[in-house]
Design an enzyme around this catalytic site. Structure first.
Site, mmCIF file in Angstrom:
data_model
loop_
_atom_site.group_PDB
_atom_site.id
_atom_site.type_symbol
_atom_site.label_atom_id
_atom_site.label_comp_id
_atom_site.label_asym_id
_atom_site.label_seq_id
_atom_site.Cartn_x
_atom_site.Cartn_y
_atom_site.Cartn_z
ATOM 1 N N HIS A 91 46.576 30.780 34.053
ATOM 2 C CA HIS A 91 45.839 29.511 34.088
ATOM 3 C C HIS A 91 46.219 28.614 32.908
ATOM 4 O O HIS A 91 45.385 27.888 32.364
ATOM 5 C CB HIS A 91 44.324 29.747 34.110
ATOM 6 C CG HIS A 91 43.835 30.465 35.325
ATOM 7 N ND1 HIS A 91 43.545 29.805 36.511
ATOM 8 C CD2 HIS A 91 43.609 31.778 35.556
ATOM 9 C CE1 HIS A 91 43.154 30.697 37.413
ATOM 10 N NE2 HIS A 91 43.188 31.887 36.863
ATOM 11 N N ASN A 164 37.895 30.491 41.567
ATOM 12 C CA ASN A 164 39.163 30.000 42.104
ATOM 13 C C ASN A 164 38.896 29.147 43.336
ATOM 14 O O ASN A 164 37.767 29.082 43.827
ATOM 15 C CB ASN A 164 40.081 31.170 42.497
ATOM 16 C CG ASN A 164 40.632 31.926 41.306
ATOM 17 O OD1 ASN A 164 40.871 31.354 40.248
ATOM 18 N ND2 ASN A 164 40.840 33.219 41.476
ATOM 19 N N TYR A 378 38.296 38.802 29.361
ATOM 20 C CA TYR A 378 38.193 37.393 28.989
ATOM 21 C C TYR A 378 37.785 37.204 27.533
ATOM 22 O O TYR A 378 38.322 36.349 26.827
ATOM 23 C CB TYR A 378 37.204 36.670 29.921
ATOM 24 C CG TYR A 378 37.811 36.247 31.232
ATOM 25 C CD1 TYR A 378 38.415 37.171 32.068
ATOM 26 C CD2 TYR A 378 37.787 34.924 31.645
ATOM 27 C CE1 TYR A 378 38.972 36.800 33.282
ATOM 28 C CE2 TYR A 378 38.339 34.533 32.852
ATOM 29 C CZ TYR A 378 38.931 35.478 33.663
ATOM 30 O OH TYR A 378 39.489 35.099 34.854
#
Length: 701
Positions: A91, A164, A378
């Protein structure tokens, strides 16, 4: 050289194995891809510990949570998260904007989450759209999944819904995420292809991972080449939990529905847009907000309980599956409006840090293994990318509600707790914050039991039923696009065995699809692969089709008007009025960017020069020219391409009678379906009405 050092020198056999790479110059069709276990090195961790299972994370029970003691998974993900500095590993290419979420249907009976407690309540948001595979400098119209990440600054902390534009994913277990991304990124020995999946590494991996077949149907469809961010859906992908004030839990899936409807481009357009304007999606979002045409999505939820979940043949915790809207209708609970661009791209869009672990009271996790892995990954990757644990001090990441804790110091700390106490419990009169037993976040007390093992539940074993459902839910046009997408991508694979393995999977999904791809590649169909579980026939779902859920007006879309000197303003003005009345946009293209002189003697400025404003940049086009102007454009390659591409891409085209020579030069029938000659200004409204259909797909069939 000592004997000890000789132990580390490769033998002739091991060197041969290490050099056995599949290079195009060395491998012909049918090149062998598999090595038997006795010919391969034993996989170990970076510490040298032998690995017994590289397919599944360690979890408590068949459907239990992932366990922190899984050192192999943590090491693998940790290393993967730290591979690149400083852009995101995935990303990397993104674009963001500010806005707000407004609750339109309060649901306190389902969740205590602050944004949903009362109708009309507004919560600030920041949204970042992105592509997955390319680097920061890649182009917008890559065939790729689009990130749709929403950060809500609630009054009980930040909630990051990191989704997404596709509701499912390639893999079921997070331990395979590094392998997936390694396979789709540029091949490490040559550094290309960039932002493309049309190469051997990606399709080799996919061909060996049957669980990816559902996602492949989506990525090879037009979902992967959206018209703009404003015309695409967003999904939370995973199954989460809603928890209300009484502690009662329901499963929930999140859906963002664009108010403009769904729209994509065709592949040839995507290729040409990337050449004409690689920032096409960025520019579209910027222009829309700057023009006051604020993009808007509705937030819908699919809410269900354990009993409902158990009715399905698949597992709702499997991220490669979705719940069709026909089986569990979506309830619209709010709307999101993006109404402000960033002040500084780096400070906001580049530094924003999304973490799936960022949830608020009323939202909770499930034992979806992919979600559990993302919760670890993350935080780790943001800490690495932004230099340390204090990335929440950066304004774009800082909560908008009061914050009180004992975390201190660290790299780039912008503020620290004041006072003497920096620990808890303490007995000081002003001893700092204390836990809120009643109002603080509490995890749903789910029962967990089972044997500690690395495994994949049997309920995760059906890899083809929903892939088939997606395909049969598409219109014939969309099915052709999927077949063409797969054919194109596989045509870039050098190794024939890879292409044949994919064809063996496609035969399980749909025989007609497999036959189309095989014919396009010039292959005979191989034997169908043997599924781990035989697929079942599911009903088609209209909500899975873009063309069945397209725009119902010209709002948010753009008309390109090609003009020349001597053109009459009447029809031009009527087109502009009709477009603006529907909330659309107009851009003027001319032989020279300075504009043209109309037959009435005034100057009409242009937005684009003809060779910089091809028809691929517009949803529909009109040619308003004089006799002389048409002849001039007919002698220019960009003029002929403007008309030919618009026709070939099935767009609606309007023209004044004087434009006929340009159409003749371009080899386009000016009387074909979807091509309208406007003889009077009043006809402009009829043309805009026809454009509601988006495309004239019959030209392709």
């Amino acid at each position: 050289m000592s004997d000890d050092r000789k132990l580390y020198e490769p033998t002739a056999d091991t060197q041969k194995s290490a050099d056995n790479e599949l290079m195009p110059a060395e491998v012909g069709n049918g090149g062998e891809l598999h090595q038997s276990p006795r010919d391969t090195a034993r996989m170990t961790t970076a510490q040298g510990t032998p690995v017994s299972d590289d397919q599944n994370t360690l979890r408590g029970g068949e459907k239990g949570p992932a366990l922190m003691e899984d050192f192999h998974f943590r090491e693998k993900i940790f290393h993967f998260d730290h591979e690149r500095i400083p852009e995101r590993v995935v990303h990397a290419r993104g674009y963001g904007a500010h806005g707000y979420f407004e609750c339109t249907d309060a649901i306190p009976e389902l969740t205590r989450a602050s944004p949903f407690q009362e109708s009309g309540k507004k919560t600030p948001v920041f949204v970042r759209f992105s592509t997955v595979a390319g680097n920061k400098g890649s182009f917008d119209l890559a065939r790729d999944v689009r990130g749709f990440a929403v950060k809500m600054y609630t009054d009980e902390g930040n909630w990051d819904l990191v989704g997404n534009n596709i509701p499912v994913f390639f893999i079921q277990d997070p331990i395979k995420f590094p392998d997936l991304i390694h396979s789709v990124k540029a091949e490490p020995d040559r550094g290309f292809p960039q932002a493309q999946s049309a190469h051997d590494n990606f399709w080799d991996f996919i061909s060996l991972m049957p669980e990816s077949m559902h996602m492949i149907m989506w990525v090879m469809s037009d979902r992967a080449i959206p018209r703009s961010f404003r015309f695409m859906e967003g999904f939370g992908v995973h199954t989460f939990r809603f928890v209300n004030a009484a502690g009662e839990s329901h499963f929930v899936k999140f859906h963002w529905k664009p108010k403009l409807g769904l729209q994509s481009v065709v592949w040839d357009e995507a290729v040409k847009i990337n050449g004409a304007d690689p920032d096409f999606h960025r520019r579209d979002l910027w222009d829309a907000i700057q023009n006051g045409d604020f993009p808007e999505w509705e937030l819908g939820v699919q809410v269900f309980d354990e009993e409902f979940a158990n009715r399905f043949d698949f597992d709702v915790l499997d991220a490669t599956k979705l719940i069709p809207e026909e089986d569990c209708p979506i309830r619209i609970v709010g709307r999101m409006v993006l109404d402000r661009t960033v002040d500084n791209f780096f400070a906001e869009t580049e530094q924003v840090a999304f973490c799936t672990q960022n949830i608020v009271p009323g939202i909770d996790f499930t034992n979806d293994p992919l979600l559990q892995g993302r919760n670890f990954s993350y935080l780790d990757t943001q800490t690495k990318r932004l230099g340390g644990p204090n990335f929440t001090h950066i304004p774009i990441n800082a909560p908008r509600c009061p914050m009180h804790h004992f975390q201190q110091d660290g790299h780039m700390a912008m503020h620290n707790p004041s006072g003497r106490a920096n620990y808890e419990p303490n007995s000081w009169a002003k001893g700092g914050p204390r836990a809120d037993v009643k109002g603080g976040f509490t995890s749903y007390p789910e029962d967990v039991e089972g044997t500690k093992r690395r495994l994949r539940p049997e309920s995760f074993a059906d890899h083809y039923s929903q892939a088939r459902q997606f395909y049969i839910s598409q219109t014939p046009v969309e099915q052709d696009h999927i077949a063409n997408g797969i054919t194109f991508e596989l045509s870039k694979c050098v190794v024939e065995d890879i292409r044949l393995r994919i064809l063996s999977h496609l035969r399980v999904i749909d025989e007609d699809l497999a036959a189309k791809v095989a014919d396009g590649l010039g292959h005979d169909l191989p034997e169908a692969t043997k599924p781990a579980r035989e697929p079942v026939d599911l009903k088609a779902s209209d909500k899975l089709s873009i063309l069945k859920n397209g725009p119902d007006s010209f709002k948010g879309r753009k008309l390109g008007i090609l003009v020349s000197d001597g053109m009459h303003r009447g029809i031009y003005d009527a087109l502009v009025d009709a477009v603006e009345a529907e909330g659309g946009m107009v851009e003027v293209i001319a032989p020279k960017v300075g504009g043209v002189k109309t037959s009435e003697g005034d100057m009409l400025p242009a937005n684009q020069k003809i060779d910089g404003g091809p028809s691929v940049l517009y949803d529909a086009v009109a040619i308003v020219v004089s006799d002389e102007g048409a002849r001039e454009l007919a002698g220019m390659l960009p003029g002929k391409q403007f008309v030919a591409d618009a026709y070939g891409h099935c767009k609606f085209i309007a023209l004044t009678p004087e434009a006929a020579p340009l159409f003749e030069a371009a080899g386009v029938n000016s009387e074909a379906e979807g091509v309208m000659t406007l003889k009077k200004p009043a006809a402009a409204a009829d043309f805009l009405e026809a454009c509601h259909a988006v495309r004239v797909w019959d030209r392709k069939r």
